[in-house]
Motif scaffolding. Structure first.
Motif, short mmCIF file in Angstrom:
data_model
loop_
_atom_site.label_atom_id
_atom_site.label_comp_id
_atom_site.label_asym_id
_atom_site.label_seq_id
_atom_site.Cartn_x
_atom_site.Cartn_y
_atom_site.Cartn_z
N TRP A 255 0.15 15.07 -17.44
CA TRP A 255 0.11 16.21 -16.53
C TRP A 255 -1.12 16.14 -15.62
O TRP A 255 -1.12 16.69 -14.53
N TYR A 256 -2.16 15.48 -16.08
CA TYR A 256 -3.40 15.34 -15.30
C TYR A 256 -3.38 14.11 -14.39
O TYR A 256 -4.29 13.90 -13.61
N TYR A 257 -2.35 13.29 -14.53
CA TYR A 257 -2.27 12.02 -13.85
C TYR A 257 -2.11 12.18 -12.34
O TYR A 257 -1.36 13.02 -11.87
N GLY A 258 -2.83 11.37 -11.59
CA GLY A 258 -2.70 11.34 -10.14
C GLY A 258 -2.17 10.01 -9.65
O GLY A 258 -1.14 9.92 -9.00
N ARG A 259 -2.87 8.93 -10.05
CA ARG A 259 -2.46 7.60 -9.60
C ARG A 259 -3.16 6.54 -10.42
O ARG A 259 -4.22 6.77 -10.98
N VAL A 260 -2.54 5.36 -10.49
CA VAL A 260 -3.12 4.20 -11.17
C VAL A 260 -3.67 3.26 -10.11
O VAL A 260 -2.98 2.96 -9.13
N LEU A 261 -4.91 2.85 -10.29
CA LEU A 261 -5.54 1.89 -9.38
C LEU A 261 -5.94 0.67 -10.18
O LEU A 261 -7.02 0.63 -10.77
N GLU B 257 -11.43 3.26 -16.53
CA GLU B 257 -12.21 4.19 -15.72
C GLU B 257 -11.34 5.40 -15.43
O GLU B 257 -10.24 5.27 -14.91
N LEU B 258 -11.83 6.56 -15.83
CA LEU B 258 -11.14 7.82 -15.54
C LEU B 258 -11.85 8.45 -14.35
O LEU B 258 -12.97 8.94 -14.47
N ARG B 259 -11.22 8.40 -13.21
CA ARG B 259 -11.83 8.87 -11.97
C ARG B 259 -11.26 10.24 -11.62
O ARG B 259 -10.05 10.41 -11.53
N ASP B 260 -12.13 11.19 -11.44
CA ASP B 260 -11.72 12.55 -11.11
C ASP B 260 -11.29 12.60 -9.65
O ASP B 260 -11.90 11.96 -8.80
N GLN B 261 -10.24 13.38 -9.36
CA GLN B 261 -9.77 13.48 -7.98
C GLN B 261 -10.71 14.28 -7.10
O GLN B 261 -10.70 14.13 -5.89
N ARG C 94 0.83 -1.20 0.00
CA ARG C 94 0.00 0.00 0.00
C ARG C 94 0.87 1.26 0.00
O ARG C 94 0.60 2.22 -0.71
N GLU C 95 1.94 1.22 0.77
CA GLU C 95 2.82 2.39 0.84
C GLU C 95 3.57 2.59 -0.47
O GLU C 95 3.65 3.71 -0.98
N LEU C 96 4.09 1.51 -1.06
CA LEU C 96 4.83 1.62 -2.31
C LEU C 96 3.95 2.08 -3.47
O LEU C 96 4.37 2.84 -4.32
N LEU C 97 2.71 1.58 -3.50
CA LEU C 97 1.79 1.92 -4.59
C LEU C 97 0.96 3.16 -4.28
O LEU C 97 0.18 3.60 -5.12
N ASP C 98 1.11 3.70 -3.07
CA ASP C 98 0.36 4.88 -2.64
C ASP C 98 -1.15 4.63 -2.74
O ASP C 98 -1.90 5.43 -3.31
N LEU C 99 -1.57 3.49 -2.18
CA LEU C 99 -2.98 3.11 -2.20
C LEU C 99 -3.55 3.17 -0.79
O LEU C 99 -2.87 2.84 0.17
#
Length: 186
Positions: free
Chosen positions: A76-82, A144-148, A14-19
Protein backbone atom coordinates in the motif's frame (compact mmCIF):
# COMPACT_ATOMS: atom_id res chain seq x y z
CA UNK A 1 27.35 7.98 -30.14
CA UNK A 2 24.05 6.15 -29.69
CA UNK A 3 21.84 5.77 -32.69
CA UNK A 4 18.48 7.53 -32.86
CA UNK A 5 16.80 4.13 -32.55
CA UNK A 6 18.64 3.52 -29.25
CA UNK A 7 17.36 6.82 -27.88
CA UNK A 8 13.84 5.88 -28.92
CA UNK A 9 14.19 2.51 -27.14
CA UNK A 10 15.45 4.20 -23.98
CA UNK A 11 12.54 6.64 -24.11
CA UNK A 12 10.15 3.72 -24.52
CA UNK A 13 11.78 1.90 -21.55
CA UNK A 14 11.53 5.04 -19.43
CA UNK A 15 7.84 5.30 -20.26
CA UNK A 16 7.11 1.62 -19.60
CA UNK A 17 9.02 1.60 -16.30
CA UNK A 18 7.78 5.09 -15.33
CA UNK A 19 11.34 6.31 -14.77
CA UNK A 20 12.72 9.80 -15.13
CA UNK A 21 15.90 10.40 -17.12
CA UNK A 22 17.69 10.80 -13.76
CA UNK A 23 16.39 7.41 -12.54
CA UNK A 24 17.35 5.73 -15.81
CA UNK A 25 20.98 6.93 -15.79
CA UNK A 26 22.32 4.36 -13.23
CA UNK A 27 20.82 1.54 -15.32
CA UNK A 28 22.83 2.38 -18.44
CA UNK A 29 26.24 0.90 -19.13
CA UNK A 30 28.99 3.03 -20.76
CA UNK A 31 27.72 2.02 -24.22
CA UNK A 32 24.20 3.22 -23.33
CA UNK A 33 22.61 -0.23 -23.05
CA UNK A 34 19.94 -0.73 -20.39
CA UNK A 35 20.59 -3.29 -17.61
CA UNK A 36 17.71 -3.94 -15.22
CA UNK A 37 19.08 -7.00 -13.43
CA UNK A 38 21.91 -6.91 -10.95
CA UNK A 39 24.94 -9.06 -11.84
CA UNK A 40 25.67 -9.83 -8.17
CA UNK A 41 24.35 -13.31 -7.19
CA UNK A 42 24.06 -12.32 -3.51
CA UNK A 43 21.94 -9.28 -4.42
CA UNK A 44 19.80 -11.49 -6.67
CA UNK A 45 19.24 -13.91 -3.78
CA UNK A 46 18.26 -11.08 -1.44
CA UNK A 47 15.86 -9.59 -4.01
CA UNK A 48 14.28 -13.02 -4.54
CA UNK A 49 13.72 -13.31 -0.78
CA UNK A 50 12.11 -9.84 -0.73
CA UNK A 51 9.91 -10.87 -3.63
CA UNK A 52 8.72 -13.93 -1.72
CA UNK A 53 8.03 -11.89 1.41
CA UNK A 54 6.26 -8.94 -0.19
CA UNK A 55 4.16 -10.94 -2.66
CA UNK A 56 3.29 -13.96 -0.52
CA UNK A 57 -0.15 -14.66 0.86
CA UNK A 58 -0.93 -13.14 4.25
CA UNK A 59 1.22 -14.39 7.14
CA UNK A 60 2.84 -17.13 5.05
CA UNK A 61 6.35 -16.74 6.46
CA UNK A 62 7.18 -17.66 10.04
CA UNK A 63 8.90 -14.29 10.57
CA UNK A 64 5.87 -12.28 9.40
CA UNK A 65 4.28 -12.20 12.86
CA UNK A 66 4.27 -8.50 13.76
CA UNK A 67 0.94 -7.15 14.91
CA UNK A 68 -1.00 -5.11 12.41
CA UNK A 69 -0.01 -5.42 8.78
CA UNK A 70 1.45 -8.43 7.00
CA UNK A 71 4.37 -8.05 4.57
CA UNK A 72 2.10 -8.03 1.48
CA UNK A 73 0.12 -5.15 3.04
CA UNK A 74 3.25 -2.99 2.82
CA UNK A 75 2.60 -2.65 -0.91
CA UNK A 76 0.00 0.00 0.00
CA UNK A 77 3.00 2.29 0.58
CA UNK A 78 4.62 1.31 -2.71
CA UNK A 79 5.32 3.97 -5.32
CA UNK A 80 7.88 2.58 -7.75
CA UNK A 81 10.86 0.24 -8.09
CA UNK A 82 14.15 1.76 -9.21
CA UNK A 83 16.61 -1.06 -9.89
CA UNK A 84 20.30 -0.22 -9.56
CA UNK A 85 23.26 -2.49 -10.29
CA UNK A 86 24.29 -2.68 -6.62
CA UNK A 87 20.95 -2.33 -4.77
CA UNK A 88 17.20 -2.30 -5.08
CA UNK A 89 15.54 1.05 -4.52
CA UNK A 90 11.87 1.17 -3.53
CA UNK A 91 10.18 4.55 -3.60
CA UNK A 92 7.52 4.57 -0.89
CA UNK A 93 5.05 6.98 0.67
CA UNK A 94 6.32 6.22 4.19
CA UNK A 95 9.77 4.63 4.04
CA UNK A 96 10.33 4.62 7.82
CA UNK A 97 7.08 2.76 8.49
CA UNK A 98 7.99 0.08 5.94
CA UNK A 99 11.50 -0.20 7.42
CA UNK A 100 9.96 -0.71 10.87
CA UNK A 101 8.01 -3.72 9.60
CA UNK A 102 10.95 -5.20 7.68
CA UNK A 103 13.65 -4.78 10.34
CA UNK A 104 13.84 -7.72 12.75
CA UNK A 105 12.36 -7.33 16.22
CA UNK A 106 13.04 -9.78 19.01
CA UNK A 107 10.17 -10.16 21.47
CA UNK A 108 10.88 -11.94 24.74
CA UNK A 109 7.62 -12.54 26.61
CA UNK A 110 7.98 -13.85 30.14
CA UNK A 111 5.85 -16.97 29.66
CA UNK A 112 6.86 -18.03 26.10
CA UNK A 113 10.04 -18.51 24.08
CA UNK A 114 11.52 -15.53 22.21
CA UNK A 115 9.81 -14.66 18.94
CA UNK A 116 11.37 -12.95 15.94
CA UNK A 117 9.41 -10.75 13.55
CA UNK A 118 10.76 -9.01 10.47
CA UNK A 119 13.37 -10.22 7.98
CA UNK A 120 16.19 -11.99 9.84
CA UNK A 121 19.59 -10.41 9.25
CA UNK A 122 18.28 -7.10 7.88
CA UNK A 123 20.00 -4.06 9.38
CA UNK A 124 19.68 -0.30 9.10
CA UNK A 125 22.98 0.80 7.61
CA UNK A 126 22.48 4.46 6.81
CA UNK A 127 19.90 7.23 7.05
CA UNK A 128 20.09 10.04 4.51
CA UNK A 129 17.92 13.09 4.10
CA UNK A 130 15.42 11.18 1.99
CA UNK A 131 16.09 7.45 2.33
CA UNK A 132 16.97 4.53 4.58
CA UNK A 133 19.65 2.08 3.44
CA UNK A 134 19.15 -1.48 4.70
CA UNK A 135 21.70 -4.30 4.39
CA UNK A 136 20.93 -7.99 4.65
CA UNK A 137 23.84 -9.46 6.61
CA UNK A 138 23.66 -13.09 5.35
CA UNK A 139 23.67 -12.13 1.64
CA UNK A 140 25.17 -8.64 1.72
CA UNK A 141 22.23 -7.41 -0.39
CA UNK A 142 21.21 -3.75 -0.21
CA UNK A 143 17.73 -2.26 -0.10
CA UNK A 144 17.17 1.47 -0.22
CA UNK A 145 13.78 2.68 0.97
CA UNK A 146 13.39 6.14 -0.53
CA UNK A 147 10.60 8.35 0.73
CA UNK A 148 8.52 10.09 -1.93
CA UNK A 149 8.60 13.32 0.02
CA UNK A 150 11.65 15.54 -0.25
CA UNK A 151 12.80 14.76 3.28
CA UNK A 152 12.19 12.19 6.01
CA UNK A 153 10.19 13.75 8.84
CA UNK A 154 11.31 13.56 12.46
CA UNK A 155 8.01 11.80 13.21
CA UNK A 156 8.82 9.17 10.58
CA UNK A 157 12.23 8.50 12.07
CA UNK A 158 10.68 8.27 15.55
CA UNK A 159 8.86 5.15 14.31
CA UNK A 160 12.23 3.40 14.12
CA UNK A 161 12.94 3.94 17.78
CA UNK A 162 9.50 2.99 19.14
CA UNK A 163 9.05 -0.43 20.69
CA UNK A 164 6.92 -2.01 23.35
CA UNK A 165 8.21 -3.49 26.60
CA UNK A 166 9.98 -6.79 25.99
CA UNK A 167 10.82 -5.91 22.37
CA UNK A 168 14.26 -5.22 20.92
CA UNK A 169 14.60 -3.78 17.41
CA UNK A 170 17.75 -5.31 15.89
CA UNK A 171 18.52 -2.36 13.62
CA UNK A 172 22.17 -1.63 14.32
CA UNK A 173 23.77 -4.83 15.54
CA UNK A 174 26.67 -5.92 13.28
CA UNK A 175 25.99 -9.66 13.64
CA UNK A 176 22.93 -11.86 13.42
CA UNK A 177 21.33 -12.83 16.72
CA UNK A 178 20.93 -16.52 17.65
CA UNK A 179 17.16 -16.19 17.12
CA UNK A 180 17.85 -15.01 13.55
CA UNK A 181 20.22 -17.89 12.84
CA UNK A 182 17.31 -20.30 13.33
CA UNK A 183 15.77 -18.85 10.12
CA UNK A 184 18.92 -19.14 7.99
CA UNK A 185 17.36 -21.82 5.78
CA UNK A 186 14.76 -19.33 4.54
Amino acid sequence: MPYTRDKARRAQCRELLDLSAHDLAPLLDPAGRLHLDTPDPAQQLFQAMLQLCLFSRKREHPFDRMGGRAFPDLLWYYGRVLPHPDRLVLRLTCAARVARYLLPTLTTPSNRPAELTGIPGLRLEEITRRSLMLRHLPTGGLLELRDQSQQLDWCDLQILSEHEAGQQLLKGTPRTAPAEDAFAHY
